[in-house]
Design an enzyme around this catalytic site. Structure first.
Site, PDB file in Angstrom:
ATOM      1  CD  GLN A 116       5.811 -11.939  55.331  1.00  0.00           C
ATOM      2  OE1 GLN A 116       6.486 -12.287  54.363  1.00  0.00           O
ATOM      3  NE2 GLN A 116       5.972 -12.477  56.396  1.00  0.00           N
TER       4      GLN A 116
ATOM      5  CG  LEU B 162      12.961  -7.561  49.157  1.00  0.00           C
ATOM      6  CD1 LEU B 162      11.746  -7.235  50.133  1.00  0.00           C
ATOM      7  CD2 LEU B 162      13.064  -9.182  48.966  1.00  0.00           C
TER       8      LEU B 162
ATOM      9  NE  ARG C 216      10.179 -11.238  55.840  1.00  0.00           N
ATOM     10  CZ  ARG C 216      10.417 -11.802  54.770  1.00  0.00           C
ATOM     11  NH1 ARG C 216       9.409 -12.273  53.926  1.00  0.00           N
ATOM     12  NH2 ARG C 216      11.600 -12.148  54.419  1.00  0.00           N
TER      13      ARG C 216
ATOM     14  NE  ARG D  92       7.380 -15.640  53.470  1.00  0.00           N
ATOM     15  CZ  ARG D  92       8.397 -15.158  53.009  1.00  0.00           C
ATOM     16  NH1 ARG D  92       9.280 -16.070  52.472  1.00  0.00           N
ATOM     17  NH2 ARG D  92       8.517 -13.939  52.816  1.00  0.00           N
TER      18      ARG D  92
HETATM   19  C1  LIG Z   1      11.553 -10.218  46.137  1.00  0.00           C
HETATM   20  C2  LIG Z   1      11.279 -11.584  46.988  1.00  0.00           C
HETATM   21  C3  LIG Z   1      12.248 -12.233  47.892  1.00  0.00           C
HETATM   22  C4  LIG Z   1      12.080 -13.356  48.336  1.00  0.00           C
HETATM   23  N1  LIG Z   1      12.751 -13.629  49.327  1.00  0.00           N
HETATM   24  C5  LIG Z   1      12.776 -14.685  49.906  1.00  0.00           C
HETATM   25  C6  LIG Z   1      13.602 -15.419  50.967  1.00  0.00           C
HETATM   26  O1  LIG Z   1      14.745 -14.832  51.042  1.00  0.00           O
HETATM   27  N2  LIG Z   1      13.436 -16.648  51.324  1.00  0.00           N
HETATM   28  C7  LIG Z   1      12.117 -17.344  51.592  1.00  0.00           C
HETATM   29  O2  LIG Z   1      11.932 -18.188  51.933  1.00  0.00           O
HETATM   30  N3  LIG Z   1      11.300 -16.645  50.335  1.00  0.00           N
HETATM   31  C8  LIG Z   1      11.469 -15.524  49.833  1.00  0.00           C
HETATM   32  N4  LIG Z   1      10.465 -14.981  48.974  1.00  0.00           N
HETATM   33  C9  LIG Z   1       9.313 -15.878  48.530  1.00  0.00           C
HETATM   34  C10 LIG Z   1       9.729 -16.906  47.764  1.00  0.00           C
HETATM   35  O3  LIG Z   1      10.588 -16.552  46.747  1.00  0.00           O
HETATM   36  C11 LIG Z   1       8.336 -17.440  46.984  1.00  0.00           C
HETATM   37  O4  LIG Z   1       7.420 -17.547  47.820  1.00  0.00           O
HETATM   38  C12 LIG Z   1       8.745 -18.591  46.145  1.00  0.00           C
HETATM   39  O5  LIG Z   1       9.696 -18.506  45.436  1.00  0.00           O
HETATM   40  C13 LIG Z   1       7.522 -18.973  45.402  1.00  0.00           C
HETATM   41  O6  LIG Z   1       7.862 -20.015  44.408  1.00  0.00           O
HETATM   42  P1  LIG Z   1       6.844 -20.832  43.757  1.00  0.00           P
HETATM   43  O7  LIG Z   1       7.428 -21.834  42.961  1.00  0.00           O
HETATM   44  O8  LIG Z   1       5.613 -21.192  44.618  1.00  0.00           O
HETATM   45  O9  LIG Z   1       6.201 -19.584  42.558  1.00  0.00           O
HETATM   46  P2  LIG Z   1       6.989 -18.870  41.515  1.00  0.00           P
HETATM   47  O10 LIG Z   1       8.467 -18.920  41.541  1.00  0.00           O
HETATM   48  O11 LIG Z   1       6.448 -17.592  41.423  1.00  0.00           O
HETATM   49  O12 LIG Z   1       6.688 -19.528  40.231  1.00  0.00           O
HETATM   50  C14 LIG Z   1       5.321 -19.497  39.594  1.00  0.00           C
HETATM   51  C15 LIG Z   1       5.327 -20.402  38.279  1.00  0.00           C
HETATM   52  O13 LIG Z   1       3.834 -20.613  37.998  1.00  0.00           O
HETATM   53  C16 LIG Z   1       3.806 -20.127  36.491  1.00  0.00           C
HETATM   54  N5  LIG Z   1       2.350 -19.706  36.247  1.00  0.00           N
HETATM   55  C17 LIG Z   1       1.809 -18.754  37.076  1.00  0.00           C
HETATM   56  N6  LIG Z   1       0.645 -18.753  36.224  1.00  0.00           N
HETATM   57  C18 LIG Z   1       0.606 -19.550  35.569  1.00  0.00           C
HETATM   58  C19 LIG Z   1      -0.519 -19.785  34.263  1.00  0.00           C
HETATM   59  N7  LIG Z   1      -1.406 -19.272  34.289  1.00  0.00           N
HETATM   60  N8  LIG Z   1      -0.243 -20.765  33.482  1.00  0.00           N
HETATM   61  C20 LIG Z   1       1.324 -21.414  33.379  1.00  0.00           C
HETATM   62  N9  LIG Z   1       1.888 -20.907  34.335  1.00  0.00           N
HETATM   63  C21 LIG Z   1       1.828 -20.115  35.063  1.00  0.00           C
HETATM   64  C22 LIG Z   1       5.109 -19.032  36.254  1.00  0.00           C
HETATM   65  O14 LIG Z   1       5.344 -18.931  34.811  1.00  0.00           O
HETATM   66  C23 LIG Z   1       5.994 -19.804  37.276  1.00  0.00           C
HETATM   67  O15 LIG Z   1       6.631 -20.508  36.563  1.00  0.00           O
HETATM   68  C24 LIG Z   1      10.704 -13.906  48.330  1.00  0.00           C
HETATM   69  C25 LIG Z   1       9.870 -13.324  47.542  1.00  0.00           C
HETATM   70  C26 LIG Z   1      10.140 -12.022  46.816  1.00  0.00           C
HETATM   71  C27 LIG Z   1       8.972 -11.210  46.172  1.00  0.00           C
END
Ligand SMILES: Cc1cc2nc3c(=O)[nH]c(=O)nc-3n(C[C@H](O)[C@H](O)[C@H](O)COP(=O)(O)OP(=O)(O)OC[C@H]3O[C@@H](n4cnc5c(N)ncnc54)[C@H](O)[C@@H]3O)c2cc1C
Ligand code: SF4
Ligand code: F3S
Ligand code: FES
Lengths: 118, 261, 589, 131
Positions: free
Chosen positions: C231, C243, C286, C389
């Site tokens: 996306q 962003l 989007r 999404r």
């Molecule tokens: C700027 C921005 C704005 C957004 N706004 C929205 C919104 O308004 N509404 C919405 O629904 N979504 C939004 N999103 C999307 C959403 O934020 C993300 O999809 C979501 O937060 C992802 O969460 P997660 O827990 O999957 O991963 P993350 O929060 O990315 O966490 C990943 C974790 O994995 C760990 N990790 C990664 N690789 C390793 C490794 N090799 N070894 C150990 N640890 C590792 C990292 O340290 C981290 O702790 C937005 C995204 C962005 C980029």
């Protein structure tokens, strides 16, 4: 973690800080500059007779005690912390010394006010 | 309308000297400085300058960063002696002088610009920063009510990104490593001031200790450098009043808490 | 090598990982969780999410509405059984976050306030000012601290999965501060490592969003699903990719080209509403908005900036009061990073890669095909996003499916016994030796050289619009870059302590593989759907041949094998996706 | 929660001279230093009180000493430093107050204004009462 007894001293420090912030500069000017040099004030503004009348009055006594005692606690509290800030970790001894000093000063002040009579 | 046509001044390539403190625990007994010349633009952040060095000049220069938009709190450094987020400080503001980048003050250095945040993480946990409601809540009952005015009581203190700038700003942190410190104490206040929370008693031991609010001498620089307007000095010092009332046994009388429901 | 024993290893301390850890503890406090993350949890990328998180709460809304918006937004590539499960649990999770202290924005009477969001036809997006992800992450992080059964390993980089007897039994990680290897033994592993946006050069993602977890699962035979769907966010700052939240448009901001014209009306997103108005065509999905930009750019209607072309995001008609109250972060961001005060000037914006719809293939219970391995959050493809999404569905996803992963893994480990330590140890030693070799390499190319080549290749060929020739080029370029990576990366950094150059080299390995699955999956999808739009003869949606998921399976050093998997359709048959006047009439309040 | 705690070889920088490294700290030290002069002034008053208790002669000697140039200089410096204390005191006062519904600056301005009013009143009252 142990509970700190700082609230006692901080209260005294705060009272002294407040009092000195409000009247400190003016009082220092009055007793240390204006009265001795007779600027604005009359030459006998802090004369013996005037002062005696003042400290004989219960409110006068209270004012003098509050000023001297709270200024001392305020000053000692900050000096104690400044020692620490300057890297001198004098520990409990320093606290006893500074707060002891302020307490002693306060007691002397009270005693003097008592001896001067009512 | 924006005029984004490049002005000649902005287009001209400029370089700036970036000087970094370096320390490799495997090689060095003490840190030393090293400098590089880095090309920059009007919107190049100090972080981007460091990234340029790492990508093109010296891959061993080590620093933390992640979001590059001032929200993750990873990239705090001393920039010309002032604690700042390196992604939120711009090289344009230092040129033509050099800019000196050091690890956050008052922390031990792990490597180059990376500091040891382990003690901080323990302090953060010590204030029990989780909701302690008066009774167990059921999801089926739906969200609690909280008026915007009640929200306002703690909202500012919930803005902390744990960037540690305030720790680098506070001399008491350096002088007295056990001091819980500004951000963690502000977080404690964030929960205490929340109308949904009843955890004051549970957190009081830390608050009332020498290491708690009483470790602060109101230097106030913490609030000055905070990039998120948290004002930790305010959080701590109003709790000196609370802690004092608690000491003299009058807190309950004078500071009753507005209920959530 | 130090060994850590626990019942469940969770890789990732973002929203999904933290929610999973809490769910395990709530399911069974006796279970030991090792929460391993390469950054301290509150640094995770969830922190950057601004706009909000979806959950039906208004009387004029229904689960069916949320379901319909999600499925049509995803261009019918969603698994509808999973979407149903999802929409039924979103609100519950939002309420739970409220109970844990999340400072949701409120109405004057103290009840929850919800806002409009792109592709959501009713107001159902919960928000905490414009720092929703930040508040959700910190709330989850702080809540997680009260559980003694969660042991955190902050700044540990997970570099390998350990598989024994056909099931996952642990991971190998590097303690970043010291460079030491750690063997984590566990009966189940939950991957919650976030997305892979960093494979593109123009992206809104944090530096840590490097697809590590996708790479880990992929290397162990788990398919990556629907990777072609990437996306673009239509409104990022040119250059940095920072962003500008959709919340802006939710509050009424409009998009104009260099002539001050609201160009979206020319791309089927109209009608031109009288404005100002709470919901406008700017809130279309989007992908459509990003594509409209591409066309405007072609027509020469965009504005040239130092960092490429842009259009204007105009907030001025909202007035200073509303801007400062509702969009404080964006005001600050625009001022600092672009030198613009949105009260007085429009903000220049352009599309940038934002979100990876695809990921580690799981079923609706977050289980992968590898027993004991679960995935949740952006790294996974659980089936709710389809081809596109909807904004504010992914913050809900991380808590709904983070919880599911935690609960399901907790149930699973009760049926398992621990593995024989000796063989795990051997595997870990072998993996460590490979990583060691990478660390010791003295010759080769710099990390940045390969990374930039990859980013540009993806941007150019696997971007907003794709065509066969470009995709073919991407496939061969990426294969070549993988070969160059294998030939060796030159590290300046010889130290073990906090060697981030070494870690970037490892990350780059994963990113190249992930990028390759994207290019190959896109090449094989000979149709246009959602975020995947082709300019060649496959410009139309083709339900006959492509109403299927794409699976990319690793084949060693060769290109991935691409296969198809049926989509689960329960109640909603594919229709034309339409927005604005032609679509379902938006319910305006 | 438990957290794995690594043992690291780290480098701790010395704190010596920290307060010279930033103007903010220098001002802080001056603020704290004002306490020395305030305490000294309290002692001056205490001595005055003692002299007062000893009778007129002793008291007048004390007054005479106060008129010496050294004493005047001390008091001028003390008044300035304590005035700085006043300003900083009201400056940080909002930090100890609960969250206020109006800008914190008003507390500071109000405090300083109050100090000015009280000071003038003090001089006027003393001047009036002792005329
Ligand atoms: C700027 C921005 C704005 C957004 N706004 C929205 C919104 O308004 N509404 C919405 O629904 N979504 C939004 N999103 C999307 C959403 O934020 C993300 O999809 C979501 O937060 C992802 O969460 P997660 O827990 O999957 O991963 P993350 O929060 O990315 O966490 C990943 C974790 O994995 C760990 N990790 C990664 N690789 C390793 C490794 N090799 N070894 C150990 N640890 C590792 C990292 O340290 C981290 O702790 C937005 C995204 C962005 C980029
Ligand atoms: S209080 Fe401010 S300076 Fe301190 S850690 Fe939080 S955000 Fe950073
Ligand atoms: S700088 Fe330190 S001393 Fe207190 S006011 Fe801030 S915590
Ligand atoms: S990189 Fe996240 S705060 Fe600077």
């Amino acid at each position: 973690m142990r509970r700190s007894h700082e609230p006692i001293f901080w209260s005294l420090f705060g009272a002294g800080g407040m009092l000195s912030a409000l009247v400190g500069p003016a009082l220092i000017l009055i007793t240390g500059v204006l009265a001795p040099l007779a600027i604005v004030l009359g030459p006998d503004a802090l004369g013996y007779a005037n002062m005696l009348v003042f400290v004989h009055h219960p409110l006068g006594k209270l004012a003098v005690l509050a000023l001297i005692s709270l200024f001392l606690y305020h000053g000692c509290h900050r000096m104690l912390h400044s020692l620490h800030d300057l890297g001198m970790h004098a520990g409990r001894g320093a606290a006893v010394f500074f707060y002891g000093f302020a307490t002693a000063g306060s007691l002397v002040c009270a005693a003097l006010l008592f001896t001067i009579g009512f | 309308m924006t005029d984004t046509t490049p002005t000649p001044a902005a287009a001209a390539p400029r370089t700036i000297e970036i000087e970094c403190l370096r320390y490799d625990p495997e090689q060095d007994s003490a840190p030393h400085f090293q400098s590089w010349q880095v090309p920059f633009d009007d919107d190049t952040s100090v972080l981007q300058g460091l990234q340029y060095i790492k990508d093109h000049l010296d891959g061993s220069l080590t620093f933390r960063w992640s979001c590059r938009m001032a929200i993750c709190g990873s990239c705090g450094k001393m920039i010309n002696g002032v604690p700042q987020l390196s992604c939120h400080a711009f090289l344009r503001d230092y040129w033509p002088n050099k800019v000196r980048v050091e690890p956050l003050a008052n922390f031990a250095i792990v490597r180059d610009l990376v500091v040891d945040q382990n003690e901080f993480l323990d302090k953060l946990e010590s204030v029990q920063p989780w909701m302690q409601p008066c009774e167990k809540l059921n999801v089926a009952d739906g969200p609690q009510r909280q008026t915007p005015a009640q929200l306002d009581q703690y909202y500012q203190f919930s803005q902390c990104i744990n960037c540690l700038l305030c720790y680098a700003a506070c001399p008491q942190v350096g002088l007295k490593p056990e001091f819980i410190g500004p951000a963690a104490l502000a977080l404690m206040h964030r929960y205490n001031a929340d109308s949904r929370d009843r955890g004051w008693e549970a957190r009081a031991e830390v608050a009332n200790a020498e290491e708690g609010v009483w470790g602060c001498t109101l230097v106030g620089y913490c609030s000055e450098v905070c990039p998120k307007g948290v004002d930790p000095a305010h959080a701590i010092n109003q709790n000196k009043v609370n802690s004092t009332m608690d000491y003299f046994g009058v807190r309950k009388l004078l500071a009753p808490k507005g209920g959530a429901r | 090598m130090e060994t850590i024993n626990s019942d469940i290893v969770i890789v990732g301390g973002g929203g999904a990982g933290l929610r999973a850890a809490i769910a395990v503890q709530e399911a069974d406090p006796r279970l030991k969780v090792a929460l391993v993350s390469k950054v301290v949890p509150m640094r995770s990328h969830t922190v950057a999410a601004e706009g909000g998180s979806a959950g039906v709460i208004r009387d004029d809304d229904s689960l069916d509405n949320h379901f319909d918006d999600t499925v049509s937004g995803g261009d019918w590539l969603c698994d509808q059984d999973v979407v149903r499960y999802f929409v039924e649990r979103c609100t519950e999770e939002m309420v739970r976050l409220e109970h844990w202290g999340c400072p949701w924005s409120r109405k004057d009477d103290g009840s929850i306030n919800v806002r409009f969001f792109g592709g959501m036809k009713v107001q159902r997006t919960w928000f905490a000012a414009d720092k929703t992800g930040f508040h959700m992450l910190h709330t989850l992080f702080q809540t997680s601290m009260q559980f003694p059964g969660i042991q955190r390993f902050d700044e540990f980089f997970v570099a390998e999965l350990l598989v024994e007897d056909g099931r996952v039994q642990g991971v190998l990680a590097i303690e970043i501060a010291t460079g030491k290897f750690f063997l984590f033994r566990a009966k189940a592993v939950i991957l919650a490592t976030g997305g892979a946006g960093r494979v593109y050069s123009q992206n809104t993602n944090a530096g840590i969003v490097t697809g590590d977890g996708m790479g880990l699962a992929y290397r162990h035979g788990v398919a990556l699903r629907d990777m072609e769907f990437v996306q673009y966010h239509p409104t990022a700052l040119p250059g940095t990719g920072i962003l500008i939240t959709e919340g802006c448009r939710g509050e009424g901001a409009i998009l104009t080209n260099k002539n001050g014209y609201r160009y979206l009306q020319d791309y089927g997103l109209g009608p031109l509403d009288p404005w100002p108005r709470p919901k406008a065509m700017e809130l279309g999905p989007r992908d459509r908005l990003s594509q409209a930009f591409w066309h405007e750019e072609r027509k020469g209607n965009t504005i040239a900036t130092r960092h490429g072309s842009a259009v204007n995001l105009d907030l001025r008609h909202l007035g200073a009061k509303k801007i400062h109250e509702r969009l404080p972060l964006i005001t600050e961001v625009a001022k600092t990073f672009a030198g613009i005060d949105p009260v007085h000037e429009p903000i220049p914006v352009r599309p940038a890669v934002h979100y990876t719809m695809g990921g580690i293939a799981t079923n609706g219970r977050t289980e992968t095909t590898l027993p004991g391995l679960y995935a949740a959050g952006e790294c996974s493809s659980v089936g709710i996003h389809g081809a596109n999404r909807l904004g504010s569905n992914s913050l809900s996803e991380i808590v709904v499916f983070g919880r599911a992963a935690g609960e399901n893994a907790a149930a699973y480990v009760r049926t398992q016994s621990a593995a024989a330590p000796a063989s795990l140890e051997r595997q870990a030693q072998a993996a460590a030796a490979r990583l060691e070799a990478l660390h010791q390499h003295e010759r080769g190319e710099r990390v940045a050289v390969l990374r930039e080549a990859m980013g540009e290749c993806m941007e150019k060929n696997v971007g907003i619009y794709r065509e066969e020739s470009g995709l073919a080029e991407a496939c061969s370029t990426l294969a070549e870059l993988r070969t160059r990576w294998r030939a060796g990366i030159k590290l300046d950094d010889r130290s073990r302590a906090f060697n981030t150059e070494w870690l970037s080299a490892i990350e780059l390995g994963s990113m190249l593989e992930v990028a390759e699955t994207m290019a190959h999956s896109a090449r094989e999808r000979r149709e246009s759907r959602g975020a995947h739009v082709r300019l060649d003869q496959y410009a139309e949606r083709d339900d006959e041949n492509f109403l299927v998921h794409t699976l990319a399976q690793r084949r060693g050093d060769d290109a991935p094998a691409i296969t198809q998997q049926p989509v689960v359709i329960t109640t909603s048959a594919p229709r034309t996706r339409s927005y604005g006047g032609a679509g379902t009439k938006a319910i305006l309040t | 929660m438990s957290r794995y705690k690594p043992t690291l070889k780290t480098y701790r920088r010395p704190m010596a001279g920290w307060w010279t490294k930033n103007p903010f700290y220098v001002l802080y030290m001056i603020r704290e230093g004002s306490a020395v002069l305030l305490a000294a002034y309290a002692l001056v008053l205490l001595v005055g009180l003692a002299r007062l208790a000893q009778g007129e002669a002793a008291y007048e000697a004390w007054r005479a000493a106060l008129a010496s140039p050294a004493a005047i200089a001390f008091h001028v410096v003390a008044a300035i430093v304590v005035a700085y204390h006043s300003v900083t005191w009201f400056g940080v006062m909002p930090k100890t107050a609960p969250k206020l519904p109006f800008p914190a600056r008003l507390v500071t301005i109000g405090g300083i204004a109050a100090a000015v009013v009280v000071s003038i009143a003090l001089v006027v009252v003393i001047a009036g009462a002792t005329r």
